[in-house]
Design a protein around this motif. Structure first.
Motif, mmCIF file in Angstrom:
data_model
loop_
_atom_site.group_PDB
_atom_site.id
_atom_site.type_symbol
_atom_site.label_atom_id
_atom_site.label_comp_id
_atom_site.label_asym_id
_atom_site.label_seq_id
_atom_site.Cartn_x
_atom_site.Cartn_y
_atom_site.Cartn_z
ATOM 1 N N THR A 324 0.832 -1.199 0.000
ATOM 2 C CA THR A 324 0.000 0.000 0.000
ATOM 3 C C THR A 324 0.868 1.252 0.000
ATOM 4 O OG1 THR A 324 -1.771 -1.146 1.192
ATOM 5 C CG2 THR A 324 -1.791 1.262 1.237
ATOM 6 N N ALA A 409 -13.034 0.304 -0.307
ATOM 7 C CA ALA A 409 -11.961 0.112 0.674
ATOM 8 C C ALA A 409 -12.521 -0.500 1.952
ATOM 9 C CB ALA A 409 -11.291 1.448 0.978
ATOM 10 N N ASP A 411 -11.368 -1.823 5.850
ATOM 11 C CA ASP A 411 -10.363 -1.791 6.913
ATOM 12 C C ASP A 411 -10.230 -3.187 7.518
ATOM 13 O OD1 ASP A 411 -8.533 -0.864 8.779
ATOM 14 O OD2 ASP A 411 -10.082 -0.265 10.208
ATOM 15 N N LEU A 416 -5.369 -2.017 4.641
ATOM 16 C CA LEU A 416 -6.477 -1.658 3.765
ATOM 17 C C LEU A 416 -6.531 -2.582 2.551
ATOM 18 C CD1 LEU A 416 -8.627 0.636 3.687
ATOM 19 C CD2 LEU A 416 -7.135 1.812 2.087
ATOM 20 N N VAL A 418 -9.118 -3.630 -0.968
ATOM 21 C CA VAL A 418 -10.157 -3.016 -1.799
ATOM 22 C C VAL A 418 -10.802 -4.079 -2.694
ATOM 23 C CG1 VAL A 418 -10.714 -1.139 -3.389
ATOM 24 C CG2 VAL A 418 -8.783 -0.897 -1.809
ATOM 25 N N SER A 459 -13.168 3.959 -7.280
ATOM 26 C CA SER A 459 -13.079 3.474 -5.896
ATOM 27 C C SER A 459 -13.890 4.348 -4.957
ATOM 28 C CB SER A 459 -11.615 3.429 -5.429
ATOM 29 O OG SER A 459 -10.898 2.429 -6.108
ATOM 30 N N SER A 461 -14.114 5.183 -0.730
ATOM 31 C CA SER A 461 -13.544 5.040 0.609
ATOM 32 C C SER A 461 -14.436 5.770 1.597
ATOM 33 C CB SER A 461 -12.121 5.617 0.647
ATOM 34 O OG SER A 461 -11.568 5.501 1.948
ATOM 35 N N SER A 462 -15.004 5.025 2.539
ATOM 36 C CA SER A 462 -15.948 5.621 3.492
ATOM 37 C C SER A 462 -15.361 5.620 4.900
ATOM 38 C CB SER A 462 -17.268 4.840 3.491
ATOM 39 O OG SER A 462 -18.138 5.346 4.482
ATOM 40 N N PRO A 473 -8.820 11.593 -0.478
ATOM 41 C CA PRO A 473 -8.391 10.245 -0.877
ATOM 42 C C PRO A 473 -7.458 10.308 -2.080
ATOM 43 C CG PRO A 473 -10.655 10.639 -1.568
ATOM 44 C CD PRO A 473 -10.265 11.810 -0.716
ATOM 45 N N ILE A 482 -11.621 8.728 -7.350
ATOM 46 C CA ILE A 482 -12.013 8.041 -6.127
ATOM 47 C C ILE A 482 -12.891 8.988 -5.315
ATOM 48 C CG2 ILE A 482 -9.886 8.786 -4.975
ATOM 49 C CD1 ILE A 482 -10.034 6.278 -3.257
ATOM 50 N N GLY A 484 -14.532 9.916 -1.561
ATOM 51 C CA GLY A 484 -14.444 9.712 -0.115
ATOM 52 C C GLY A 484 -15.709 10.188 0.576
#
Length: 540
Positions: A324, A409, A411, A416, A418, A459, A461-462, A473, A482, A484
């Motif tokens: 990453t 994404a 966790d 991370l 995806v 993508s 990402s939350s 992001p 992407i 966010g």
């Protein structure tokens, strides 16, 4: 019955690292029991047994790199063992053949020599970072067979004898010390009469003689590279002397070895020579930038001894976090990124979401805001196809994709990951929710495959479940955008007559400015806001 197990399909991954071997020779295993664990840059994979039985042999160890089709274990099933025990008396012809094989094997082994690790200057447990030969290779006495790396220096270990490699006793990642076996060598058939006498000695004596000879031959050449103080030698003749490890390092840095000055013995280029060359180029570029001149050098972050300020501990990054870090650094240095911030009024959407949770409660389905956002993104991406496109390798054209695959994404304890939800535009919110839950669970359990994380064209990402008001992001190439999500918050919103409380969702849209300009990003963001504020827009 004895079965050899091979590494299954790894989703196109190559040289996957073995991080855990769960069984040992002699262990009884059951079907579906985990035999070993592999880890790629993005996921961990457990390889199970197909049948029950007893482990007879292991062909791999922790640190090895494997590929699809590699044999890694031999298991004798209980049924096979019983059937083989029914008849244990060989026929006469088998005895004759076995005796012939035994005689030939004994003769062959009498010519084999064990090559041991020479004096390492007092170092113990030195890591093997490269194997320069393979089984079956014909090598000469001065040829490098492996490269070791200690905390202070890199060492190339030569063979010390000419011949053919019969077997390797070490692999990349192993730790070795003086006297440890490195490989078994079949002596060159063109040896003298006196050499033949030495070769034909009993195995124990032969090993002792060979070990002593190897230590004597290689001690001088296996000294640390850092100790070389010879004057640099130019390569005006065009002939370059460098070991496999040095050439690999040069390829990684993009260094032309013909421009590197050699300080090693016999005019050999060392790793220190390559690293010094790179440092000099970076320093010259950094100086040029600091003085207002053109240059693209990036100054290195100064190394700090943090222990002098207080107690510290060091924890190595796992493969996922290392990958990453590398990917994000590459993205940040190569993609000119801009982030567009916006807010969506999701008051009505939140009311609808809660109603659906009550309706689907008996089915065990619980909706979060993410599936609704994914559905809205898919709708808008069909209207703005450049947001799911990719820039060609030469940067001259745009690759438009006729599908909407969105990575989400997740966790996990290891970092991370995806996973990709495919054809989001063709799925209902309920189907998106189910797939998202399944893949998120697989990610946290380390069961995602590489194919589960490939093919994304956008993508999401939350961070809404954690908090925050906004973030930027990073676009992950070859994607160009992407989105966010931050934590929604009730705010007073002016409706033209008065302020009313509305639930507002912060949106952060990062995009590749080479492909998407600011006006397009603003239009995409506003269209997404419209879809989230009124889901009827998704149906049109």
């Amino acid at each position: 019955m004895t079965n050899e197990y091979k590494i299954p399909d790894l989703g196109g991954a190559a040289d996957v690292e073995v991080i855990e071997v769960s069984v040992s020779v002699g262990d009884m295993v059951e079907a579906e029991q985990t035999l070993l664990v592999l880890e790629t840059d993005k996921a961990s994979m457990e390889i199970p047994a197909e049948t029950s039985g007893t482990v007879e042999a292991l062909s791999i160890q922790v640190g090895d790199k494997v590929n699809e089709g590699d044999v890694f274990i031999t298991i004798a099933s209980s049924a096979g063992s019983q059937s083989e025990a029914v008849s244990t008396e060989p026929v006469a012809s088998e005895l004759v053949e076995a005796e012939a094989v035994k005689t030939e094997t004994t003769h062959t082994k009498s010519r084999e020599q064990a090559i041991a690790v020479p004096d390492l200057g007092g170092s113990e447990g030195v890591e093997v970072i490269e194997l320069a030969v393979a089984v079956g290779d014909v090598i000469d006495a001065e040829q490098t067979i492996l490269v070791l790396e200690s905390d202070k220096a890199t060492m190339e270990i030569p063979a010390g004898e000419a011949g053919t490699v019969v077997s390797l006793a070490v692999s990349v990642g192993d730790k070795v010390s003086q006297g440890d076996a490195m490989l078994t060598l079949m002596a060159d058939s063109s040896v003298s009469v006196s050499d033949s006498k030495v070769v034909d000695k009993p195995p124990v004596d032969n090993s002792a003689v060979q070990t002593t000879k190897t230590l004597t031959t290689t001690t001088a050449t296996a000294e640390p590279v850092a100790a070389n103080n010879a004057e640099p030698e130019s390569h005006s003749s065009g002939e370059i002397h460098a070991g496999p490890a040095v050439r690999k390092l040069a390829r990684e840095f993009g260094v032309d070895l013909s421009q590197v000055s050699a300080t090693g013995r016999r005019g050999r280029i060392t790793k220190d020579d390559v690293q010094l060359f790179v440092k000099q180029r970076l320093n010259s570029s950094a100086t040029a930038v600091g003085s207002g001149m053109s240059g693209a050098g990036i100054p290195a972050v100064p190394e700090v001894d943090f222990a002098k300020f207080g107690p510290v501990t060091s924890e190595p990054l796992n493969n996922i976090k290392r990958a990453t870090a590398k990917a994000m650094t590459t993205a940040w240095l190569n993609v000119p990124q801009v982030t567009q911030f916006d807010q969506a009024d999701i008051t009505d959407l939140e009311t609808y979401r809660k109603q659906q949770n009550q309706l689907y409660q008996h089915q065990g389905i619980r909706f979060s805001i993410v599936p609704f956002v994914l559905k809205a993104i898919a709708k808008v991406m069909r209207e703005f196809p450049q947001f799911g496109a990719s820039l060609s390798a030469d940067g001259e054209s745009l690759i438009i994709k006729d599908y909407v695959h969105i990575g989400v994404a997740v966790d996990t304890p290891k970092g991370l990951l995806v996973p990709v939800i495919r054809d989001v535009d063709r799925l209902s919110v309920t189907e998106i929710t189910q797939q998202l839950n399944e893949k998120a669970q697989s990610a946290r359990e380390g069961k995602l495959t590489l194919s589960d994380m490939q093919g994304g064209c956008f993508s999401l990402s939350s961070l809404g479940g954690i908090g925050g008001t906004a973030f930027t992001p990073i676009v992950n190439p070859p994607e160009v955008a992407i989105l966010g999500l931050s934590k929604s918050e009730t705010k007073p919103v002016w409706n033209g007559q008065e302020f009313v409380p509305r639930l507002m969702l912060p949106l952060s849209l990062s995009y590749d400015h080479r492909v998407i300009d600011g006006a397009e990003a603003a239009r995409f963001s506003q269209r997404l806001v419209a879809c989230l504020q009124d889901l009827r827009n998704v149906l049109m």
